[in-house]
Design an enzyme around this catalytic site. Structure first.
Site, PDB file in Angstrom:
ATOM      1  N   GLN A  90       0.910  -0.917   0.639  1.00 25.91           N
ATOM      2  CA  GLN A  90       0.168   0.050  -0.394  1.00 25.91           C
ATOM      3  C   GLN A  90       0.706   1.017  -0.230  1.00 25.91           C
ATOM      4  O   GLN A  90       0.459   2.682  -0.115  1.00 25.91           O
ATOM      5  CB  GLN A  90      -1.033   0.014   1.168  1.00 25.91           C
ATOM      6  N   ASN A  91       2.271   0.900   0.491  1.00 23.22           N
ATOM      7  CA  ASN A  91       3.198   2.275   0.371  1.00 23.22           C
ATOM      8  C   ASN A  91       3.479   3.329  -1.408  1.00 23.22           C
ATOM      9  O   ASN A  91       3.420   1.452  -2.139  1.00 23.22           O
ATOM     10  CB  ASN A  91       4.235   2.205   1.543  1.00 23.22           C
ATOM     11  N   VAL A  92       4.380   4.056  -0.896  1.00 20.79           N
ATOM     12  CA  VAL A  92       4.229   4.778  -2.026  1.00 20.79           C
ATOM     13  C   VAL A  92       5.807   5.378  -2.243  1.00 20.79           C
ATOM     14  O   VAL A  92       6.104   5.250  -3.106  1.00 20.79           O
ATOM     15  CB  VAL A  92       3.024   5.614  -2.330  1.00 20.79           C
ATOM     16  N   HIS A 107      -1.194   1.531  -4.685  1.00 20.87           N
ATOM     17  CA  HIS A 107      -1.702   3.096  -3.994  1.00 20.87           C
ATOM     18  C   HIS A 107      -0.760   3.761  -4.944  1.00 20.87           C
ATOM     19  O   HIS A 107      -0.726   5.136  -4.793  1.00 20.87           O
ATOM     20  CB  HIS A 107      -1.688   3.158  -3.459  1.00 20.87           C
ATOM     21  N   CYS A 137       1.315  16.489 -22.895  1.00 21.38           N
ATOM     22  CA  CYS A 137       0.187  17.106 -23.843  1.00 21.38           C
ATOM     23  C   CYS A 137      -0.050  18.588 -23.494  1.00 21.38           C
ATOM     24  O   CYS A 137      -0.749  19.683 -24.036  1.00 21.38           O
ATOM     25  CB  CYS A 137      -1.500  16.656 -23.562  1.00 21.38           C
ATOM     26  N   GLY A 173       2.859  -4.097   8.954  1.00 24.36           N
ATOM     27  CA  GLY A 173       2.519  -3.024   9.904  1.00 24.36           C
ATOM     28  C   GLY A 173       2.086  -1.804   8.302  1.00 24.36           C
ATOM     29  O   GLY A 173       1.701  -1.312   8.417  1.00 24.36           O
TER      30      GLY A 173
HETATM   31  C1  BV8 Z   1     -12.016   2.541  -3.138  1.00 24.81           C
HETATM   32  C2  BV8 Z   1      -2.320   6.838  -1.472  1.00 24.81           C
HETATM   33  C3  BV8 Z   1     -14.283   2.497  -4.537  1.00 24.81           C
HETATM   34  C4  BV8 Z   1      -1.266   7.417  -0.436  1.00 24.81           C
HETATM   35  C5  BV8 Z   1      -3.623   5.664   0.614  1.00 24.81           C
HETATM   36  C6  BV8 Z   1     -15.966   7.044   1.495  1.00 24.81           C
HETATM   37  C7  BV8 Z   1     -16.525   8.140   1.244  1.00 24.81           C
HETATM   38  C8  BV8 Z   1     -15.148   7.427  -0.418  1.00 24.81           C
HETATM   39  C9  BV8 Z   1     -14.646   6.335  -0.008  1.00 24.81           C
HETATM   40  C10 BV8 Z   1     -14.745   5.598   1.083  1.00 24.81           C
HETATM   41  C11 BV8 Z   1     -15.605   5.940   2.195  1.00 24.81           C
HETATM   42  N1  BV8 Z   1     -15.693   4.742   3.015  1.00 24.81           N
HETATM   43  C12 BV8 Z   1     -14.647   4.378   2.633  1.00 24.81           C
HETATM   44  C13 BV8 Z   1     -14.547   3.966   1.149  1.00 24.81           C
HETATM   45  C14 BV8 Z   1     -13.150   3.457   1.059  1.00 24.81           C
HETATM   46  C15 BV8 Z   1     -12.221   4.044   1.353  1.00 24.81           C
HETATM   47  C16 BV8 Z   1     -11.774   4.026   3.072  1.00 24.81           C
HETATM   48  O1  BV8 Z   1     -10.852   2.722   3.117  1.00 24.81           O
HETATM   49  N2  BV8 Z   1     -11.950   5.086   3.459  1.00 24.81           N
HETATM   50  C17 BV8 Z   1     -11.061   4.459   4.816  1.00 24.81           C
HETATM   51  C18 BV8 Z   1     -10.596   6.212   5.666  1.00 24.81           C
HETATM   52  C19 BV8 Z   1     -12.630   4.074   5.751  1.00 24.81           C
HETATM   53  N3  BV8 Z   1     -10.958   3.281   0.540  1.00 24.81           N
HETATM   54  C20 BV8 Z   1     -10.805   3.930  -0.734  1.00 24.81           C
HETATM   55  O2  BV8 Z   1     -11.266   4.894  -1.575  1.00 24.81           O
HETATM   56  C21 BV8 Z   1      -9.926   3.753  -2.278  1.00 24.81           C
HETATM   57  N4  BV8 Z   1     -10.702   2.903  -3.039  1.00 24.81           N
HETATM   58  O3  BV8 Z   1     -12.930   2.754  -2.491  1.00 24.81           O
HETATM   59  O4  BV8 Z   1     -12.306   2.515  -4.718  1.00 24.81           O
HETATM   60  C22 BV8 Z   1     -13.875   2.753  -6.038  1.00 24.81           C
HETATM   61  C23 BV8 Z   1     -14.766   1.517  -6.887  1.00 24.81           C
HETATM   62  C24 BV8 Z   1     -14.838   1.904  -8.344  1.00 24.81           C
HETATM   63  C25 BV8 Z   1     -14.526   2.920  -9.163  1.00 24.81           C
HETATM   64  C26 BV8 Z   1     -13.767   3.653  -7.986  1.00 24.81           C
HETATM   65  C27 BV8 Z   1     -12.987   3.660  -6.920  1.00 24.81           C
HETATM   66  C28 BV8 Z   1      -8.606   3.826  -2.244  1.00 24.81           C
HETATM   67  C29 BV8 Z   1      -8.256   4.054  -0.377  1.00 24.81           C
HETATM   68  C30 BV8 Z   1      -6.573   4.364  -1.477  1.00 24.81           C
HETATM   69  C31 BV8 Z   1      -6.030   5.530  -0.503  1.00 24.81           C
HETATM   70  N5  BV8 Z   1      -4.808   5.585  -0.725  1.00 24.81           N
HETATM   71  N6  BV8 Z   1      -2.136   5.453  -0.448  1.00 24.81           N
HETATM   72  C32 BV8 Z   1      -0.767   8.261  -0.027  1.00 24.81           C
HETATM   73  O5  BV8 Z   1       0.196   7.415   0.451  1.00 24.81           O
HETATM   74  O6  BV8 Z   1      -0.499   9.716  -0.084  1.00 24.81           O
HETATM   75  S1  BV8 Z   1      -4.376   5.087   1.973  1.00 24.81           S
HETATM   76  C33 BV8 Z   1      -2.810   5.057   3.043  1.00 24.81           C
HETATM   77  O7  BV8 Z   1      -3.865   4.411   4.083  1.00 24.81           O
HETATM   78  C34 BV8 Z   1      -2.570   3.459   2.782  1.00 24.81           C
HETATM   79  O8  BV8 Z   1      -1.596   3.294   1.710  1.00 24.81           O
HETATM   80  C35 BV8 Z   1      -2.596   2.444   3.581  1.00 24.81           C
HETATM   81  O9  BV8 Z   1      -4.149   2.200   2.436  1.00 24.81           O
HETATM   82  C36 BV8 Z   1      -4.063   3.484   4.562  1.00 24.81           C
HETATM   83  C37 BV8 Z   1      -3.633   3.327   5.827  1.00 24.81           C
HETATM   84  O10 BV8 Z   1      -2.200   3.148   6.171  1.00 24.81           O
HETATM   85  P1  BV8 Z   1      -1.053   2.232   6.330  1.00 24.81           P
HETATM   86  O11 BV8 Z   1      -0.687   1.636   5.018  1.00 24.81           O
HETATM   87  O12 BV8 Z   1      -2.097   0.726   7.316  1.00 24.81           O
HETATM   88  O13 BV8 Z   1      -0.371   2.739   8.114  1.00 24.81           O
HETATM   89  P2  BV8 Z   1      -1.147   3.453   8.902  1.00 24.81           P
HETATM   90  O14 BV8 Z   1      -0.476   4.553   9.565  1.00 24.81           O
HETATM   91  O15 BV8 Z   1      -1.623   3.179   9.288  1.00 24.81           O
HETATM   92  O16 BV8 Z   1      -0.997   2.258  10.185  1.00 24.81           O
HETATM   93  C38 BV8 Z   1       0.919   1.866  10.319  1.00 24.81           C
HETATM   94  C39 BV8 Z   1       0.317   0.405  11.054  1.00 24.81           C
HETATM   95  O17 BV8 Z   1       1.618  -0.311  11.150  1.00 24.81           O
HETATM   96  C40 BV8 Z   1       0.036   0.544  12.182  1.00 24.81           C
HETATM   97  O18 BV8 Z   1      -0.807  -0.586  12.214  1.00 24.81           O
HETATM   98  C41 BV8 Z   1       1.113   0.385  13.374  1.00 24.81           C
HETATM   99  O19 BV8 Z   1       0.478  -0.117  14.584  1.00 24.81           O
HETATM  100  C42 BV8 Z   1       2.172  -0.389  12.511  1.00 24.81           C
HETATM  101  N7  BV8 Z   1       3.044   0.058  12.461  1.00 24.81           N
HETATM  102  C43 BV8 Z   1       4.122   0.954  13.214  1.00 24.81           C
HETATM  103  N8  BV8 Z   1       5.295   1.343  13.211  1.00 24.81           N
HETATM  104  C44 BV8 Z   1       5.317   0.135  12.886  1.00 24.81           C
HETATM  105  C45 BV8 Z   1       4.510  -0.736  12.425  1.00 24.81           C
HETATM  106  N9  BV8 Z   1       4.848  -2.077  12.473  1.00 24.81           N
HETATM  107  C46 BV8 Z   1       5.521  -2.963  13.047  1.00 24.81           C
HETATM  108  N10 BV8 Z   1       6.867  -2.492  12.904  1.00 24.81           N
HETATM  109  C47 BV8 Z   1       6.553  -1.121  12.909  1.00 24.81           C
HETATM  110  N11 BV8 Z   1       8.025  -0.547  13.859  1.00 24.81           N
END
Ligand code: BV8
Length: 226
Positions: A90-92, A107, A137, A173
């Site tokens: 999921q990372n960029v 992503h 373009c 992670g």
């Molecule tokens: C889609 C790129 C449908 C950007 C990302 C209402 C309106 C619109 C959409 C929605 C909605 N409700 C729900 C949705 C769907 C939405 C969604 O899920 N929203 C959530 C907020 C509820 N999803 C989408 O919109 C997706 N698309 O649904 O499309 C569709 C269908 C048909 C046609 C068209 C469309 C697209 C989602 C992608 C968004 N882009 N990333 C950028 O990077 O800037 S999301 C981004 O956050 C990440 O990529 C990842 O996916 C997400 C969560 O991030 P994590 O990687 O999990 O990181 P986080 O900080 O949250 O957690 C870190 C973890 O690591 C923790 O658990 C921590 O404990 C752990 N950790 C920390 N340190 C360590 C560790 N573990 C081990 N060792 C360590 N040292």
């Protein structure tokens, strides 16, 4: 004999020890904006300078980051395992590639730019301007090649096929907060895979996993791989 296939999903936690902020850690800390409010097509249309600034800051962070032992261990697993290892992130950032792994970026990627007018992709410069001209373009609609909230993630058909073939699914992670990635464990499990989560804390979908390995990825992933 079932062909052994490991499918791995990584999130920001795998790059945390390389110095890259996770969403959870930076949530709301960045210019008082939630990522869900900045990483959307609407935000880009409304305020392209704010969104380009967000990614310019992350590109600068990414340029200084090195792969950590977790990235290297996953590349080793992919090279040495006597079955197939599919790595989806999921990372960029580019840290999995920097460690020598082959990875599916669902992503998008920070070091790539995309033209919102003609769809042309090119290597992103470190700094992109608010109205970044497209080299193909010339429209001022160059943007980061990133999948924002509300946009369809890349390579989904290929990913679903891999999940249905998996004999083992590991999530490393990731907080399990964002779909469709957070639902992958259920798809793999329904197809018969054994599932394990490697994380510092239980994710929002922890209950879907058969097993949990708790700790920092740079320690737990090499131990799990080796
Ligand atoms: C889609 C790129 C449908 C950007 C990302 C209402 C309106 C619109 C959409 C929605 C909605 N409700 C729900 C949705 C769907 C939405 C969604 O899920 N929203 C959530 C907020 C509820 N999803 C989408 O919109 C997706 N698309 O649904 O499309 C569709 C269908 C048909 C046609 C068209 C469309 C697209 C989602 C992608 C968004 N882009 N990333 C950028 O990077 O800037 S999301 C981004 O956050 C990440 O990529 C990842 O996916 C997400 C969560 O991030 P994590 O990687 O999990 O990181 P986080 O900080 O949250 O957690 C870190 C973890 O690591 C923790 O658990 C921590 O404990 C752990 N950790 C920390 N340190 C360590 C560790 N573990 C081990 N060792 C360590 N040292």
């Amino acid at each position: 004999m079932v062909q052994r296939k490991i499918v791995i999903l990584t999130g920001a936690g795998v790059s945390a020890e390389s110095g890259l902020q996770t969403f959870r850690a930076s949530d709301g800390l960045w210019h008082e904006h939630r990522v869900e409010d900045v990483a959307t097509p609407e935000a880009f249309a409304r305020d392209p300078a704010l969104v380009q600034d967000f990614y310019n800051m992350r590109r600068a962070q990414g340029a200084k980051a090195e792969p950590n032992p977790a990235h290297h261990a996953l590349a080793r697993l992919q090279a040495d395992y006597d079955g197939e290892v599919v790595l989806i992130t999921q990372n960029v950032d580019g840290l999995h590639e920097a460690a020598g792994a082959k990875v599916i970026h669902m992503h998008g990627q920070l070091d790539q730019a995309l033209c919102a007018t003609c769809g042309h992709r090119w290597a992103a410069p470190l700094e992109m301007q608010a109205q970044h001209p497209c080299p193909a373009c010339n429209a001022p609609t160059g943007r980061p090649d990133i999948v924002w909230f509300g946009e369809m993630p890349y390579h989904m058909d290929e990913i679903i096929d891999h999940l249905y073939d998996a004999t083992l699914f590991a999530a490393i992670g990731t907080s399990g907060r964002v779909y469709p990635a957070a639902g992958f464990v259920r798809e793999a499990k329904a197809a018969g895979a054994w599932t394990v989560e490697l994380n510092l804390d239980p994710s929002d979908v922890a209950r879907d996993f058969d097993n949990h390995i708790v700790g920092p990825a740079s320690t737990t992933v090499p131990a799990w791989v080796d």
